[in-house]
Write a protein that holds these residues in place. Structure first.
Motif, PDB file in Angstrom:
ATOM      1  N   PRO A  15       0.848  -1.202   0.000  1.00  0.00           N
ATOM      2  CA  PRO A  15       0.000   0.000   0.000  1.00  0.00           C
ATOM      3  C   PRO A  15       0.880   1.249   0.000  1.00  0.00           C
ATOM      4  CG  PRO A  15      -0.047  -1.120   2.130  1.00  0.00           C
ATOM      5  CD  PRO A  15       0.677  -2.021   1.196  1.00  0.00           C
ATOM      6  N   THR A  16       0.402   2.294  -0.625  1.00  0.00           N
ATOM      7  CA  THR A  16       1.189   3.522  -0.735  1.00  0.00           C
ATOM      8  C   THR A  16       1.306   4.244   0.599  1.00  0.00           C
ATOM      9  OG1 THR A  16       0.445   3.765  -3.000  1.00  0.00           O
ATOM     10  CG2 THR A  16       1.370   5.721  -1.945  1.00  0.00           C
ATOM     11  N   GLU A  17       0.207   4.289   1.326  1.00  0.00           N
ATOM     12  CA  GLU A  17       0.196   5.057   2.578  1.00  0.00           C
ATOM     13  C   GLU A  17      -0.786   4.436   3.563  1.00  0.00           C
ATOM     14  OE1 GLU A  17       0.366   9.448   2.207  1.00  0.00           O
ATOM     15  OE2 GLU A  17      -1.367   9.481   3.542  1.00  0.00           O
ATOM     16  N   MET A  18      -0.430   4.486   4.849  1.00  0.00           N
ATOM     17  CA  MET A  18      -1.317   4.024   5.903  1.00  0.00           C
ATOM     18  C   MET A  18      -1.240   5.004   7.064  1.00  0.00           C
ATOM     19  SD  MET A  18      -0.506  -0.082   5.930  1.00  0.00           S
ATOM     20  CE  MET A  18      -1.900  -0.461   6.981  1.00  0.00           C
ATOM     21  N   THR A  19      -2.331   5.086   7.796  1.00  0.00           N
ATOM     22  CA  THR A  19      -2.378   5.950   8.975  1.00  0.00           C
ATOM     23  C   THR A  19      -2.786   5.111  10.177  1.00  0.00           C
ATOM     24  OG1 THR A  19      -3.015   7.825   7.607  1.00  0.00           O
ATOM     25  CG2 THR A  19      -3.393   8.028   9.970  1.00  0.00           C
ATOM     26  N   ALA A  20      -2.133   5.360  11.313  1.00  0.00           N
ATOM     27  CA  ALA A  20      -2.464   4.632  12.541  1.00  0.00           C
ATOM     28  C   ALA A  20      -2.301   5.572  13.732  1.00  0.00           C
ATOM     29  CB  ALA A  20      -1.576   3.412  12.690  1.00  0.00           C
ATOM     30  N   THR A  21      -2.808   5.120  14.861  1.00  0.00           N
ATOM     31  CA  THR A  21      -2.790   5.945  16.069  1.00  0.00           C
ATOM     32  C   THR A  21      -1.686   5.480  17.015  1.00  0.00           C
ATOM     33  OG1 THR A  21      -5.172   6.228  15.850  1.00  0.00           O
ATOM     34  CG2 THR A  21      -4.202   6.783  17.982  1.00  0.00           C
TER      35      THR A  21
ATOM     36  N   GLN B 145       4.717   4.158  18.208  1.00  0.00           N
ATOM     37  CA  GLN B 145       5.260   5.397  18.743  1.00  0.00           C
ATOM     38  C   GLN B 145       5.385   6.401  17.604  1.00  0.00           C
ATOM     39  OE1 GLN B 145       8.978   4.381  20.706  1.00  0.00           O
ATOM     40  NE2 GLN B 145       8.044   2.700  21.856  1.00  0.00           N
ATOM     41  N   MET B 146       5.426   7.678  17.964  1.00  0.00           N
ATOM     42  CA  MET B 146       5.511   8.721  16.941  1.00  0.00           C
ATOM     43  C   MET B 146       6.741   8.523  16.054  1.00  0.00           C
ATOM     44  SD  MET B 146       2.760  10.315  17.368  1.00  0.00           S
ATOM     45  CE  MET B 146       2.991  11.665  16.204  1.00  0.00           C
ATOM     46  N   LYS B 147       7.816   8.015  16.632  1.00  0.00           N
ATOM     47  CA  LYS B 147       9.049   7.822  15.863  1.00  0.00           C
ATOM     48  C   LYS B 147       8.927   6.710  14.817  1.00  0.00           C
ATOM     49  CE  LYS B 147      11.212   4.504  19.036  1.00  0.00           C
ATOM     50  NZ  LYS B 147      12.381   4.219  19.904  1.00  0.00           N
ATOM     51  N   ASP B 148       7.837   5.935  14.857  1.00  0.00           N
ATOM     52  CA  ASP B 148       7.617   4.907  13.844  1.00  0.00           C
ATOM     53  C   ASP B 148       7.090   5.495  12.535  1.00  0.00           C
ATOM     54  OD1 ASP B 148       6.336   2.699  16.423  1.00  0.00           O
ATOM     55  OD2 ASP B 148       8.394   2.952  15.700  1.00  0.00           O
ATOM     56  N   SER B 149       6.769   6.771  12.540  1.00  0.00           N
ATOM     57  CA  SER B 149       6.366   7.434  11.296  1.00  0.00           C
ATOM     58  C   SER B 149       7.541   7.389  10.329  1.00  0.00           C
ATOM     59  CB  SER B 149       5.977   8.893  11.553  1.00  0.00           C
ATOM     60  OG  SER B 149       4.772   8.983  12.271  1.00  0.00           O
ATOM     61  N   ALA B 150       7.369   6.667   9.235  1.00  0.00           N
ATOM     62  CA  ALA B 150       8.456   6.427   8.290  1.00  0.00           C
ATOM     63  C   ALA B 150       7.869   5.684   7.097  1.00  0.00           C
ATOM     64  CB  ALA B 150       9.562   5.586   8.933  1.00  0.00           C
ATOM     65  N   SER B 151       8.712   5.440   6.104  1.00  0.00           N
ATOM     66  CA  SER B 151       8.334   4.542   5.015  1.00  0.00           C
ATOM     67  C   SER B 151       8.907   3.165   5.302  1.00  0.00           C
ATOM     68  CB  SER B 151       8.862   5.053   3.675  1.00  0.00           C
ATOM     69  OG  SER B 151       8.155   6.195   3.267  1.00  0.00           O
ATOM     70  N   TYR B 152       8.146   2.147   4.936  1.00  0.00           N
ATOM     71  CA  TYR B 152       8.561   0.760   5.163  1.00  0.00           C
ATOM     72  C   TYR B 152       8.662   0.075   3.800  1.00  0.00           C
ATOM     73  CZ  TYR B 152       7.959   1.812  10.004  1.00  0.00           C
ATOM     74  OH  TYR B 152       8.103   2.393  11.241  1.00  0.00           O
ATOM     75  N   LEU B 153       9.851  -0.424   3.516  1.00  0.00           N
ATOM     76  CA  LEU B 153      10.160  -0.996   2.203  1.00  0.00           C
ATOM     77  C   LEU B 153      10.247  -2.506   2.299  1.00  0.00           C
ATOM     78  CD1 LEU B 153      13.119   1.395   1.210  1.00  0.00           C
ATOM     79  CD2 LEU B 153      10.672   1.807   1.021  1.00  0.00           C
TER      80      LEU B 153
ATOM     81  N   THR C 134       5.750   1.787   1.769  1.00  0.00           N
ATOM     82  CA  THR C 134       4.499   2.214   2.408  1.00  0.00           C
ATOM     83  C   THR C 134       4.819   3.327   3.393  1.00  0.00           C
ATOM     84  OG1 THR C 134       3.514   0.009   2.241  1.00  0.00           O
ATOM     85  CG2 THR C 134       2.572   1.521   3.882  1.00  0.00           C
ATOM     86  N   LYS C 135       4.235   4.477   3.179  1.00  0.00           N
ATOM     87  CA  LYS C 135       4.434   5.595   4.103  1.00  0.00           C
ATOM     88  C   LYS C 135       3.456   5.444   5.256  1.00  0.00           C
ATOM     89  CE  LYS C 135       4.557  10.629   4.378  1.00  0.00           C
ATOM     90  NZ  LYS C 135       4.381  11.906   3.635  1.00  0.00           N
ATOM     91  N   LEU C 136       3.990   5.307   6.461  1.00  0.00           N
ATOM     92  CA  LEU C 136       3.159   5.139   7.654  1.00  0.00           C
ATOM     93  C   LEU C 136       3.120   6.452   8.428  1.00  0.00           C
ATOM     94  CD1 LEU C 136       1.550   3.309   9.595  1.00  0.00           C
ATOM     95  CD2 LEU C 136       3.732   2.731  10.700  1.00  0.00           C
ATOM     96  N   ILE C 137       1.909   6.941   8.657  1.00  0.00           N
ATOM     97  CA  ILE C 137       1.713   8.182   9.407  1.00  0.00           C
ATOM     98  C   ILE C 137       1.102   7.816  10.750  1.00  0.00           C
ATOM     99  CG2 ILE C 137       0.517  10.397   9.458  1.00  0.00           C
ATOM    100  CD1 ILE C 137       0.476  10.169   6.328  1.00  0.00           C
ATOM    101  N   ILE C 138       1.751   8.238  11.828  1.00  0.00           N
ATOM    102  CA  ILE C 138       1.249   7.973  13.172  1.00  0.00           C
ATOM    103  C   ILE C 138       0.643   9.263  13.727  1.00  0.00           C
ATOM    104  CG2 ILE C 138       1.788   7.110  15.482  1.00  0.00           C
ATOM    105  CD1 ILE C 138       2.347   5.093  13.253  1.00  0.00           C
ATOM    106  N   LYS C 139      -0.603   9.150  14.192  1.00  0.00           N
ATOM    107  CA  LYS C 139      -1.284  10.313  14.756  1.00  0.00           C
ATOM    108  C   LYS C 139      -1.395  10.149  16.273  1.00  0.00           C
ATOM    109  CE  LYS C 139      -3.846  11.545  10.633  1.00  0.00           C
ATOM    110  NZ  LYS C 139      -5.162  11.780  10.002  1.00  0.00           N
ATOM    111  N   PRO C 140      -1.324  11.259  16.994  1.00  0.00           N
ATOM    112  CA  PRO C 140      -1.406  11.175  18.469  1.00  0.00           C
ATOM    113  C   PRO C 140      -2.761  10.653  18.925  1.00  0.00           C
ATOM    114  CG  PRO C 140      -0.671  13.351  17.764  1.00  0.00           C
ATOM    115  CD  PRO C 140      -1.100  12.625  16.532  1.00  0.00           C
TER     116      PRO C 140
END
Lengths: 112, 111
Positions: free
Chosen positions: A7-13, A79-87, A106-112
């Motif tokens: 997947p291109t992008e994912m968002t998680a909390t 954790q917020m520091k897990d915001s990154a791309s995963y190859l 996959t670009k992973l965006i972590i939201k508070p």
């Protein structure tokens, strides 16, 4: 042909669990790698699977099913520091020069 | 720990210039790789080398050449830089059947 899909992008909390999938079609198979890449930085190694099953390393786990051409990376207690791309990358067993076939990440965006 | 270093983190060059990017690894690895990375396209292999003076083309070798005169050093050469070569360039090295270790990358801008 050879192909890797993620997947291109994912968002998680923050504090939650996320699973990043990777499917591959290659002529042969000799291992699958997961790398993490923070913006503007080089990829760093996370995990390697060559046999079916789950490999666990702290908060990160990686799973492989060779018959299905499928892997996933599981990240727990985000954790917020897990915001990154995963190859995801696969080594084709027909290649004797140790090249890897790379997914687009996959670009992973972590939201508070 | 394996260390892969690249000669520059940021580089700005003019169209038509000859550009040299150098990569050095300290783990006696046989294999070295040059990739470029562009948004949405992932890592694309330009060239790789599996021994001194040996090189093979990757997926996008056009406009590039490489040199490996010593085992620890792998150079990427842009013979005549063009604006479509503006990118992040990543060098990696590996031993036999090992993972690839990456350098910090060079962000090249061609104006």
């Amino acid at each position: 042909g050879q192909n890797i899909d993620q997947p291109t992008e994912m968002t998680a909390t923050e504090g939650a669990i996320v699973q990043i999938n990777c499917t591959y079609q290659t002529s042969g198979f000799n291992g699958l790698f997961w790398y993490q890449q923070h913006a503007g930085e080089a990829p760093t190694f996370l995990s390697y699977n060559v046999l079916d099953g789950l490999e666990e390393k702290g908060r990160f786990s990686s799973f492989l099913s060779r018959s299905k051409g499928y892997s996933y990376l599981l990240l727990k207690e985000l954790q917020m520091k897990d915001s990154a791309s995963y190859l995801c990358a696969v080594r084709d067993s027909r290649d004797s020069n140790y090249q890897l076939i790379w997914g687009a990440g996959t670009k992973l965006i972590i939201k508070p | 720990d394996v260390k892969v270093t690249q000669s520059s983190r940021y580089l700005v060059k003019r169209t038509g210039e000859k550009v040299f990017l150098e990569c050095v690894q300290d783990m006696d690895h046989e294999n070295m790789f040059w990739y470029r990375q562009d948004p949405g396209l992932g890592l694309r292999l330009i060239y790789f080398s599996y021994d001194v003076k040996m090189k093979e083309k990757g997926d996008i070798p056009e406009g590039y050449s490489v040199s490996r005169e010593k085992k620890e050093r792998f150079s990427l050469i842009l013979e005549s830089a063009s604006t479509n070569q503006t990118s992040m360039y990543l060098c990696a090295s590996s031993g036999s059947f090992e993972r690839q270790y990456f350098g910090p990358g060079t962000r090249l801008t061609v104006t």
